[in-house]
Each structure stands twice: as C-alpha cells, then as structure tokens.
Design a protein around this motif. Structure first.
Motif, PDB file in Angstrom:
ATOM      1  N   ILE A  70      55.881  42.312  34.437  1.00 58.94           N
ATOM      2  CA  ILE A  70      55.540  41.487  35.602  1.00 58.94           C
ATOM      3  C   ILE A  70      54.024  41.396  35.778  1.00 58.94           C
ATOM      4  CG2 ILE A  70      57.661  41.864  36.894  1.00 58.94           C
ATOM      5  CD1 ILE A  70      56.158  44.032  38.493  1.00 58.94           C
ATOM      6  N   THR A  71      53.601  40.356  36.461  1.00 57.54           N
ATOM      7  CA  THR A  71      52.190  40.194  36.809  1.00 57.54           C
ATOM      8  C   THR A  71      52.052  40.221  38.323  1.00 57.54           C
ATOM      9  OG1 THR A  71      51.659  38.914  34.830  1.00 57.54           O
ATOM     10  CG2 THR A  71      50.204  38.623  36.731  1.00 57.54           C
ATOM     11  N   ARG A 110      49.436  39.324  41.143  1.00 56.68           N
ATOM     12  CA  ARG A 110      48.202  38.556  41.287  1.00 56.68           C
ATOM     13  C   ARG A 110      47.549  38.909  42.615  1.00 56.68           C
ATOM     14  NH1 ARG A 110      46.921  33.367  43.108  1.00 56.68           N
ATOM     15  NH2 ARG A 110      45.184  32.401  41.974  1.00 56.68           N
ATOM     16  N   ARG A 139      55.669  48.018  32.610  1.00 55.83           N
ATOM     17  CA  ARG A 139      54.585  47.197  32.051  1.00 55.83           C
ATOM     18  C   ARG A 139      54.203  46.173  33.111  1.00 55.83           C
ATOM     19  NH1 ARG A 139      56.007  44.014  28.233  1.00 55.83           N
ATOM     20  NH2 ARG A 139      58.241  44.297  28.620  1.00 55.83           N
ATOM     21  N   ILE A 140      53.051  46.380  33.696  1.00 55.08           N
ATOM     22  CA  ILE A 140      52.633  45.574  34.846  1.00 55.08           C
ATOM     23  C   ILE A 140      51.204  45.085  34.610  1.00 55.08           C
ATOM     24  CG2 ILE A 140      52.198  45.600  37.348  1.00 55.08           C
ATOM     25  CD1 ILE A 140      54.245  47.986  37.456  1.00 55.08           C
ATOM     26  N   THR A 141      50.981  43.799  34.818  1.00 51.83           N
ATOM     27  CA  THR A 141      49.627  43.241  34.694  1.00 51.83           C
ATOM     28  C   THR A 141      49.065  42.983  36.078  1.00 51.83           C
ATOM     29  OG1 THR A 141      50.247  42.146  32.631  1.00 51.83           O
ATOM     30  CG2 THR A 141      48.258  41.338  33.737  1.00 51.83           C
ATOM     31  N   LEU A 142      47.875  43.507  36.319  1.00 56.63           N
ATOM     32  CA  LEU A 142      47.134  43.163  37.537  1.00 56.63           C
ATOM     33  C   LEU A 142      46.212  42.009  37.186  1.00 56.63           C
ATOM     34  CD1 LEU A 142      45.932  43.605  40.418  1.00 56.63           C
ATOM     35  CD2 LEU A 142      44.380  45.276  39.352  1.00 56.63           C
ATOM     36  N   ASP A 143      46.326  40.903  37.915  1.00 55.06           N
ATOM     37  CA  ASP A 143      45.501  39.711  37.687  1.00 55.06           C
ATOM     38  C   ASP A 143      44.634  39.542  38.933  1.00 55.06           C
ATOM     39  OD1 ASP A 143      44.431  37.228  37.280  1.00 55.06           O
ATOM     40  OD2 ASP A 143      46.334  36.142  37.299  1.00 55.06           O
ATOM     41  N   LYS A 196      41.909  40.863  34.082  1.00 60.42           N
ATOM     42  CA  LYS A 196      43.263  41.417  34.122  1.00 60.42           C
ATOM     43  C   LYS A 196      43.245  42.870  33.670  1.00 60.42           C
ATOM     44  CE  LYS A 196      45.795  37.138  33.570  1.00 60.42           C
ATOM     45  NZ  LYS A 196      46.246  36.112  32.685  1.00 60.42           N
ATOM     46  N   TYR A 197      44.203  43.638  34.183  1.00 56.78           N
ATOM     47  CA  TYR A 197      44.334  45.040  33.772  1.00 56.78           C
ATOM     48  C   TYR A 197      45.790  45.287  33.434  1.00 56.78           C
ATOM     49  CZ  TYR A 197      43.120  50.000  33.548  1.00 56.78           C
ATOM     50  OH  TYR A 197      42.882  51.282  33.109  1.00 56.78           O
ATOM     51  N   GLU A 198      46.033  45.873  32.271  1.00 57.07           N
ATOM     52  CA  GLU A 198      47.403  46.106  31.812  1.00 57.07           C
ATOM     53  C   GLU A 198      47.800  47.564  32.077  1.00 57.07           C
ATOM     54  OE1 GLU A 198      49.129  43.629  30.698  1.00 57.07           O
ATOM     55  OE2 GLU A 198      47.537  42.151  30.319  1.00 57.07           O
TER      56      GLU A 198
END
Ligand SMILES: [Cu+2]
Length: 480
Positions: free
Chosen positions: A46-47, A49, A86-90, A123-125
C-alpha cells in the motif's frame, strides 16, 4: 484452572437508570458529529500519501488536516503476526516527514528515526515482518521539530495486529469492535486548528478545548444495547486522559500497549498519557435505548509540582491539564438481546526476571529554563547516548526531577514495569502488561525491564509529550 470472567454488569443498570436526573456531559451540549471510521487497509504493497487538505464534509470545522490519505486521520492498517508489511510513504506535504510504527519491533531503517525524514515529493519504502503480539498499536509522523504539529493535524493512524491467540477469544468484532484515536484541538473563529505553543506551553505542553475522535470534533457513535470492544489511543499533544464513562459504569480492561493482559481488570477509570493505549470491553446492554453514555476524560488534579500548572491558566482559553473533557458520545439506538459474552482465560505473560538483567541504566528527566533534558542533555540527531548489547536484558530507571509529567516511550522494545517509587508510589492496575510508554509523574522513579533482542541498530527513547519531544527530550541508543 479455567478462569472465567462474566461480563454482566449490574452497576451499569443502576447508573443508567439515574441518567435522567443528573448532568450527563462535562460541557454544555455541543453539536456532535458521527464518529469517522477510517478505512481498513492490509499492509501488502500500500501507499500512504502524506498531504494537507481542508476538512469540510459535515464535521463542523474547516480545519486543515495533515494526514495520510483523504480523511481526517490516517487509514487503519490491519496486520497479522507473521505477515510481511510493505508500505510506501509518499510525501506530498510541503515539509519533511517520516513515519514511526509505535509499539512494533521493526528493523532500524523501518523505525522512522528523524534522520530518515524525506522531503517534499520523495518516497520511503517500509518492508518488515510483523513479529509483535496482537494488540493496539499506532503509527505517526516523527520528523524532528515537526512531530507535534503534524500529529496534531492528523499524521497518525491506527495499527491493529491480530494473531491466533487473540482469535481464540472470539472478542466482539465487526461493528462491535470500535477503535478511536483521541485528540484535543483548539479552534479559532474560522474553525481552523490552532497549534502555536506559547512560552508556558513550551514547558507544560499544548492543550485544546474540543475533543476529537478519529479526526471528528465532538464525535458521536450509535451503538446497540450490547457489549463492545473499544480501543482507545491517546494521540493528544500533551493531555493525560483519565478515560471513564459518564455513568461511572465499570469497564473491563483486557489489553494495553503491547497486547492482551494476563488477566482482565475491572475499573471505572484509567489514565492514558500520550502514546498509551487501552483495549476495553464496554457493556451497553443495560443502557436504555434512546439514552447516551459519554466516554470522557474525567477531572483530576494536574500532577504538577510547585504550582506549575497554574502558570498561564486562563490565558489561552484551552482546557488545562486535568480539566474534564468529553471524548465520544455513545448513543444507544437499538435494543438487542444476546447471550452474555464470557471472556475466556487470557494467555499468560512470562514475567521478565530482574535477576537476569545485566545492568541498570538511569535516565533523569528534567525541564528547566524553557528547555527539556534527559540526563542533562538535549537530543542530537547523530549522537549515540547509550549502547546496549544485542540479546541483553536490562533495567532502565526513569527518574523525574522536573515539575511536569513525562510519558516515557521506548522504541524497539516492549517493557514490563517493575516498580514505581515516589509520587503515586505504585504500579497502576492498568500497567500490568507489556508497555512501550509509561507515565512518569514529578518525583517518581520507575524501573522497567526489557529484552533487547529483536534487531540491531539505532533507536530512540523519548518523552512523548509532543512539545517536549520536539524540543529535544529524546536520546539515541544503539542495540549492537
Ligand atoms: Cu516530557
């Protein structure tokens, strides 16, 4: 031996019957709004934002949220023990940010240390395995100097971990499981959120006068006349919440920061400092349909020394520490008849043995001359203050030399409280389980024990009063 805890609460009936004759809410009737229930996401790819946007839809405020996604606060992330996240920070904010998974044991690069903060457009994974027990955790922004305002405006969300142990209890679920992130905010005449700690607030902390739940001001939620699982997270900047029901009815505490307790505790109130959580069973079965029960923060004497709580009183119009505050109205709208839920025995918790601790480290918390110190130092981004051998068990002793309370938070471990001396001079009934945050009142010393055996790396220990934290009441430690 099978321990059983029967949840038919006679006291609830008595107090509910008295509702008509007593004042129910702490403050004059406010316009109340439906409690917003954030969407629930699984953590697989997921992302999130980070962005700023106006809150407009039916909430009675036009405040500017900083949050993850489009709501008033971040989505709920529901994880399962053993699962990979597994998470993306946008980052679409016009300032730096980074996310910390409060209460989880994660690798150093996933822990949200301020040195990992990313700028606008970056972005940070995050990629880590969920190894923690089922419990009520949360995530929030952690950039240096900006944690206070970002979290205040909504850069936070709920993190729920499930596991087989918890499933076996068949706790109330679905619509009967409710989680609420508690905040207090101050609104200006236009409904904008104000966060501008002035001088005395830089010592004491920042307080609002409107209770928010999941980003909703003066929230209200319709419930059945049934048993609910209610999880409460203190996401305030600085307020200690004395969580209680307006009826005085008892609640059953089944879990705290690090998951389920070894045995349930029946109580009529409990104190949560910023960052602390409570997992409660609340019974509305005896509350008449058409009436309401308010979840409140009860009035209590502010735990300050030297008359410190009086400075600046009345200057800002905010409700000071210890003032009563309405948090969430439960409107009982539907009569249901169900068999009473019987809580099975809760899973045992292994007590850590102080005899196995290789050493005791002391940390003195002090606030003076408009500054906040741990062991006489203010935090520095790269300075390593303590080095802990990987795999060791240690006792950490927190001593409050200041006139203000400090909710002390350790990253990367769950601890058990061994003792509290001075001040309240006792481990509180709601502090028996695994903890990652503990309230340290003026004059108190608490000893906690923890195993440093999850990951090597650089982590934080800090005060979770967001104003103190942003002013450097933190320290870096390594597990190596
Ligand atoms: Cu503090």
């Amino acid at each position: 031996m099978q321990r059983r805890h029967f949840l038919a609460m006679g006291a609830a009936a008595t107090t509910a019957a008295a509702l008509g004759s007593r004042r129910l809410f702490a403050s004059p009737a406010a316009v109340r709004h439906p409690l917003w229930l954030p969407p629930e996401l699984r953590p697989n790819g997921i992302t999130l934002r980070a962005n700023a946007h106006a809150i407009t839809s039916g909430t009675g405020t036009t405040g500017t949220a900083m949050t993850l996604g489009d709501g008033a606060i971040g989505p709920t992330i529901r994880m399962r023990r053993g699962e990979r996240a597994r998470i993306t920070l946008d980052n679409a904010l016009d300032e730096e940010t980074i996310l910390h998974w409060h209460g989880l044991k994660v690798p150093e690069v996933a822990d949200g240390h301020p040195r990992f903060a990313i700028g606008t457009g970056a972005k940070y994974e995050y990629d880590f395995e969920v190894t923690d027990r089922a419990g009520t955790y949360w995530y929030h922004a952690h950039p240096h100097h900006r944690t206070g305002e970002q979290v205040y405006r909504g850069m936070a969300g709920l993190l729920l971990v499930d596991d087989d142990e918890q499933d076996a209890l068949r706790l109330p679920s679905g619509a009967r499981e409710l989680s609420v992130l508690i905040q207090d905010r101050r609104l200006d005449a236009d409904g904008e959120f104000v966060f501008n700690p002035v001088m005395h607030e830089r010592m004491e902390g920042f307080f609002g006068d409107v209770g928010f739940g999941n980003g909703t001001p003066n929230p209200r939620h319709e419930v059945d006349s049934a048993l609910y699982r209610l999880r409460v997270v203190n996401v305030t900047a600085s307020r200690i919440t004395r969580v209680a029901l307006s009826t005085g009815a008892p609640m059953t505490l089944i879990g705290t920061d690090g998951g389920l307790l070894a045995s349930p505790v029946t109580l009529t109130h409990l104190d949560l400092g910023t960052g602390e959580r409570a997992d409660l069973l609340v019974d509305f079965s005896q509350v008449p349909v058409g009436s309401s029960v308010m979840l409140v923060s009860q009035e209590f004497p502010p735990p300050y020394r030297g008359g410190m709580g009086m400075m600046g009183r009345g200057m800002t119009g905010a409700k000071p520490q210890g003032a009563p505050l309405d948090l969430l109205e439960f409107a009982v709208t539907r009569k249901v008849t169900e068999r009473p839920y019987v809580l099975p025995a809760l899973p045992a918790i292994a007590r850590l043995d102080p005899g196995t601790a290789s050493r005791t480290r002391e940390f003195r918390f002090d606030s003076r001359q408009m500054r906040h110190f741990i062991n006489g130092k203010e935090w520095e981004m790269e300075r390593v203050d303590e080095r802990v051998p990987f795999g060791s068990t240690e006792i950490w002793r927190f001593i409050n030399d200041s006139n203000f309370p400090h909710p002390v938070h350790m990253h990367e471990v769950q601890f058990q409280i061994l003792s509290r001396t001075g001040g309240r001079n006792a481990i509180m009934p709601w502090e028996a389980g695994w903890k990652d945050t503990a309230l340290l009142f003026p004059g108190e010393t608490i000893d906690v024990i923890a195993e440093f055996n999850a990951h090597r790396g650089l982590f934080l220990m800090h005060c979770h009063n967001l104003v103190h934290e942003d002013m450097g009441m933190m320290m870096n430690y390594t597990i190596e």
